[in-house]
Design a protein around this motif. Structure first.
Motif, mmCIF file in Angstrom:
data_model
loop_
_atom_site.group_PDB
_atom_site.id
_atom_site.type_symbol
_atom_site.label_atom_id
_atom_site.label_comp_id
_atom_site.label_asym_id
_atom_site.label_seq_id
_atom_site.Cartn_x
_atom_site.Cartn_y
_atom_site.Cartn_z
ATOM 1 N N HIS A 26 7.469 11.586 2.253
ATOM 2 C CA HIS A 26 6.404 10.725 2.069
ATOM 3 C C HIS A 26 4.672 10.988 1.590
ATOM 4 C CE1 HIS A 26 8.570 7.006 3.927
ATOM 5 N NE2 HIS A 26 8.816 7.846 4.967
ATOM 6 N N ALA A 27 4.496 11.585 1.949
ATOM 7 C CA ALA A 27 3.547 12.274 1.411
ATOM 8 C C ALA A 27 3.540 12.762 -0.076
ATOM 9 C CB ALA A 27 2.918 14.037 2.522
ATOM 10 N N SER A 28 4.110 13.067 -0.341
ATOM 11 C CA SER A 28 4.672 13.172 -1.799
ATOM 12 C C SER A 28 4.369 12.469 -2.769
ATOM 13 C CB SER A 28 5.923 14.210 -2.239
ATOM 14 O OG SER A 28 6.102 14.700 -3.897
ATOM 15 N N VAL A 29 5.204 11.435 -2.069
ATOM 16 C CA VAL A 29 5.300 9.693 -2.822
ATOM 17 C C VAL A 29 3.994 9.142 -3.347
ATOM 18 C CG1 VAL A 29 6.512 7.743 -3.126
ATOM 19 C CG2 VAL A 29 7.496 10.345 -3.242
ATOM 20 N N GLN A 30 3.243 9.458 -2.129
ATOM 21 C CA GLN A 30 1.614 8.899 -1.611
ATOM 22 C C GLN A 30 0.867 9.365 -2.671
ATOM 23 O OE1 GLN A 30 0.985 5.787 -0.099
ATOM 24 N NE2 GLN A 30 -1.119 5.861 -1.393
ATOM 25 N N TRP A 31 0.657 10.565 -2.901
ATOM 26 C CA TRP A 31 0.035 11.745 -3.639
ATOM 27 C C TRP A 31 -0.002 11.080 -4.998
ATOM 28 C CZ3 TRP A 31 0.579 14.659 -7.705
ATOM 29 C CH2 TRP A 31 -0.175 15.983 -8.645
ATOM 30 N N LYS A 44 10.441 1.723 7.455
ATOM 31 C CA LYS A 44 11.495 1.980 8.072
ATOM 32 C C LYS A 44 11.596 3.433 8.176
ATOM 33 C CE LYS A 44 15.050 0.854 5.531
ATOM 34 N NZ LYS A 44 16.012 0.772 4.836
ATOM 35 N N GLY A 45 12.323 4.294 8.933
ATOM 36 C CA GLY A 45 12.154 5.441 8.969
ATOM 37 C C GLY A 45 10.904 6.319 9.921
ATOM 38 N N ALA A 46 10.757 7.406 9.025
ATOM 39 C CA ALA A 46 9.388 7.779 9.554
ATOM 40 C C ALA A 46 8.251 7.753 9.646
ATOM 41 C CB ALA A 46 9.486 9.476 9.005
ATOM 42 N N ALA A 47 7.763 6.156 9.184
ATOM 43 C CA ALA A 47 6.707 5.392 8.947
ATOM 44 C C ALA A 47 6.863 4.295 9.548
ATOM 45 C CB ALA A 47 6.559 4.759 7.194
ATOM 46 N N LEU A 48 7.810 4.207 10.985
ATOM 47 C CA LEU A 48 7.782 3.103 11.869
ATOM 48 C C LEU A 48 7.423 3.116 13.116
ATOM 49 C CD1 LEU A 48 9.533 0.336 11.842
ATOM 50 C CD2 LEU A 48 11.314 1.877 13.572
ATOM 51 N N ASP A 49 6.504 1.910 13.445
ATOM 52 C CA ASP A 49 5.882 2.371 14.749
ATOM 53 C C ASP A 49 7.213 2.651 15.449
ATOM 54 O OD1 ASP A 49 4.904 1.478 17.346
ATOM 55 O OD2 ASP A 49 3.030 0.200 16.045
ATOM 56 N N LYS A 135 -0.959 5.086 8.567
ATOM 57 C CA LYS A 135 -0.023 5.998 9.218
ATOM 58 C C LYS A 135 -0.116 6.727 8.889
ATOM 59 C CE LYS A 135 3.866 7.104 12.058
ATOM 60 N NZ LYS A 135 5.349 6.902 12.383
ATOM 61 N N VAL A 136 -0.754 8.692 9.045
ATOM 62 C CA VAL A 136 -0.405 9.660 9.123
ATOM 63 C C VAL A 136 1.069 10.290 8.756
ATOM 64 C CG1 VAL A 136 -1.345 12.184 8.903
ATOM 65 C CG2 VAL A 136 -3.031 10.286 9.681
ATOM 66 N N LEU A 137 1.655 10.780 7.277
ATOM 67 C CA LEU A 137 2.379 11.893 6.959
ATOM 68 C C LEU A 137 2.427 12.002 6.021
ATOM 69 C CD1 LEU A 137 4.505 7.753 6.458
ATOM 70 C CD2 LEU A 137 4.950 9.282 8.975
ATOM 71 N N GLY A 138 2.838 13.640 6.389
ATOM 72 C CA GLY A 138 2.918 14.577 5.912
ATOM 73 C C GLY A 138 1.746 15.546 5.811
ATOM 74 N N GLY A 139 0.607 14.805 6.146
ATOM 75 C CA GLY A 139 -0.526 14.772 6.589
ATOM 76 C C GLY A 139 -1.816 14.028 5.638
ATOM 77 N N ILE A 140 -0.827 13.034 5.148
ATOM 78 C CA ILE A 140 -1.573 11.815 4.365
ATOM 79 C C ILE A 140 -1.393 10.644 4.823
ATOM 80 C CG2 ILE A 140 -1.025 10.954 2.057
ATOM 81 C CD1 ILE A 140 -0.758 13.913 1.465
ATOM 82 N N ASP A 141 -2.764 10.004 4.897
ATOM 83 C CA ASP A 141 -2.675 8.590 5.069
ATOM 84 C C ASP A 141 -2.140 7.838 4.415
ATOM 85 O OD1 ASP A 141 -4.686 8.905 6.881
ATOM 86 O OD2 ASP A 141 -6.391 8.127 6.296
#
Length: 297
Positions: A26-31, A44-49, A135-141
Motif C-alpha cells: 500500500h505504501a509503495s503504491v501511494q508513494w 478492503k484488506g489492510a486499509a479496512l477499519d 490510515k497509516v499503511l507501511g508508514g505512509i498516510d
C-alpha cells in the motif's frame, strides 16, 4: 536488490510476514501515486477499519484509482518493480481490476471501477473521495473511504461472492446483525453510489431488477452459472452495439493471462491452440450438467 539465488539468503517475500508486506505494498503504491499525481483510495484488506469486521484477513493490497488517472499509474508502476500479470479485460466478468505483482510486496489489485457503484465510475469515485479519511499503511498516510462507505464497499464485494464464507461473514457483521441506525447509514451510501442493483443481492430482492441490463451479470456472480451464461450476461450488460460486439468477440478467445497464471509459466502456442479447441467441449459439458441439476430439482 540482490536475489536469493545470488546471495543464498531468503528473499523478503519469504521472510517478512504477509501483513507487513501488504502494508508496504500500500505504501509503495501511494508513494508512486503521489509521484505521478494520481488519486487513490485504499480499500478492503489492510486499509479496512478493523472495527467493521473484526479479525477479517487479507492476502493482497486493493486500491481504487480515479478512472482518469488509471493510465498514468499503469505507466508508472512497472518502473518501480510492479509487474502487470492480469489486465482489466480478463480480470473478471466486470472487467474492474488489473492484478500486478511485486517481488517483495506481493499482489496488488488496481481497480478502475468498483462493481456495483452505478454507471458513472468518475462520479462514484468523487462520491467516495469527498468524504475520505486517512490510515497509516507501511508508514505512509493513505486515503481510505469513510467508515460507513467502507461497509458498503465490503457489502458490494460480498454481493458477488456467491456462497463464499468470508462474504457471508461480512453480510452478517455489516447488515444482518446491525441496528436500524447502522442500516440507515448503509442505505444512505447505497443511494449515493447508485448501488441499488448490486445491493439487492444482499437484501434478497435481485429478481425485482430483471429488466436491468446488468441483472444477469449479478445473478451469475451471486448464484453461479456456466461460462456460457457468464458471457451472455457480459454481452447484455455492455453499453452500446460496439461494446456488445467487442465483448462477444472476446468470448471465443483464450484467456492467455489466466492460463499463464494457472500453469505458473508462459504458455506455448500449441497449448493455446489446444485450449481454444478444448473449451467448446468443456462448455457444452458444463451446460448439460447444469441443466441436469436443474431438472433434478
Amino acid at each position: 536488490m540482490a536475489t536469493q539465488e545470488a546471495t543464498g539468503a531468503p528473499s523478503a517475500g519469504a521472510t517478512v510476514p504477509l501483513e507487513v508486506r501488504i502494508g508496504f505494498a500500500h505504501a509503495s503504491v501511494q508513494w508512486i501515486a503521489d509521484r505521478c499525481g494520481a488519486d487513490l483510495l485504499h480499500v478492503k484488506g489492510a486499509a479496512l477499519d478493523p472495527t467493521l469486521v473484526p479479525g477479517r484477513g487479507f492476502s493482497d493490497a486493493d486500491v481504487l484509482a480515479r478512472p482518469a488517472h488509471v493510465r498514468r499509474l499503469l505507466d508508472e508502476l512497472p518502473r518501480h518493480g510492479w509487474e502487470l500479470i492480469n489486465t482489466f479485460v480478463y480480470g473478471s466478468s466486470f472487467e474492474h481490476s488489473a492484478t500486478l505483482r511485486h517481488q517483495d510486496f506481493g499482489l496488488l489489485d488496481l481497480h478502475r471501477i468498483y462493481p456495483g457503484t452505478g454507471p458513472t465510475p468518475e462520479r462514484a469515485f468523487d462520491t467516495l473521495w469527498s468524504q475520505r479519511t486517512t490510515k497509516v499503511l507501511g508508514g505512509i498516510d493513505c486515503p481510505v473511504p469513510s467508515r460507513d462507505a467502507q461497509a458498503v464497499v465490503l457489502l458490494l464485494h460480498a454481493a458477488r461472492g456467491g456462497s463464499d464464507a468470508k462474504a457471508a461473514n461480512d453480510v452478517e457483521w455489516l447488515w444482518t446483525s446491525v441496528d436500524d441506525a447502522a442500516r440507515d447509514r448503509v442505505l444512505d451510501w447505497v443511494g449515493r453510489l447508485d448501488a441499488g442493483l448490486a445491493f439487492s443481492v444482499i437484501t434478497g430482492t435481485l429478481d425485482e431488477h430483471r429488466d436491468d441490463p446488468a441483472y444477469d451479470l449479478w445473478r451469475v456472480a451471486a448464484r453461479g452459472g456456466t461460462r456460457m451464461e457468464e458471457w451472455r450476461a457480459r454481452v447484455r450488460a455492455a453499453r452500446g452495439l460496439r461494446a456488445k460486439l467487442t465483448v462477444a468477440s472476446r468470448s471465443v478467445l483464450v484467456n492467455v493471462e489466466h492460463l499463464t497464471i494457472v500453469r505458473g509459466r508462459p504458455v506455448s502456442r500449441a497449448e493455446i491452440v489446444a485450449e481454444f479447441f478444448g473449451r467448446p467441449a468443456r462448455g457444452l459439458r458444463e451446460q448439460v450438467s447444469r441443466l441436469a441439476r436443474r431438472s433434478r430439482r
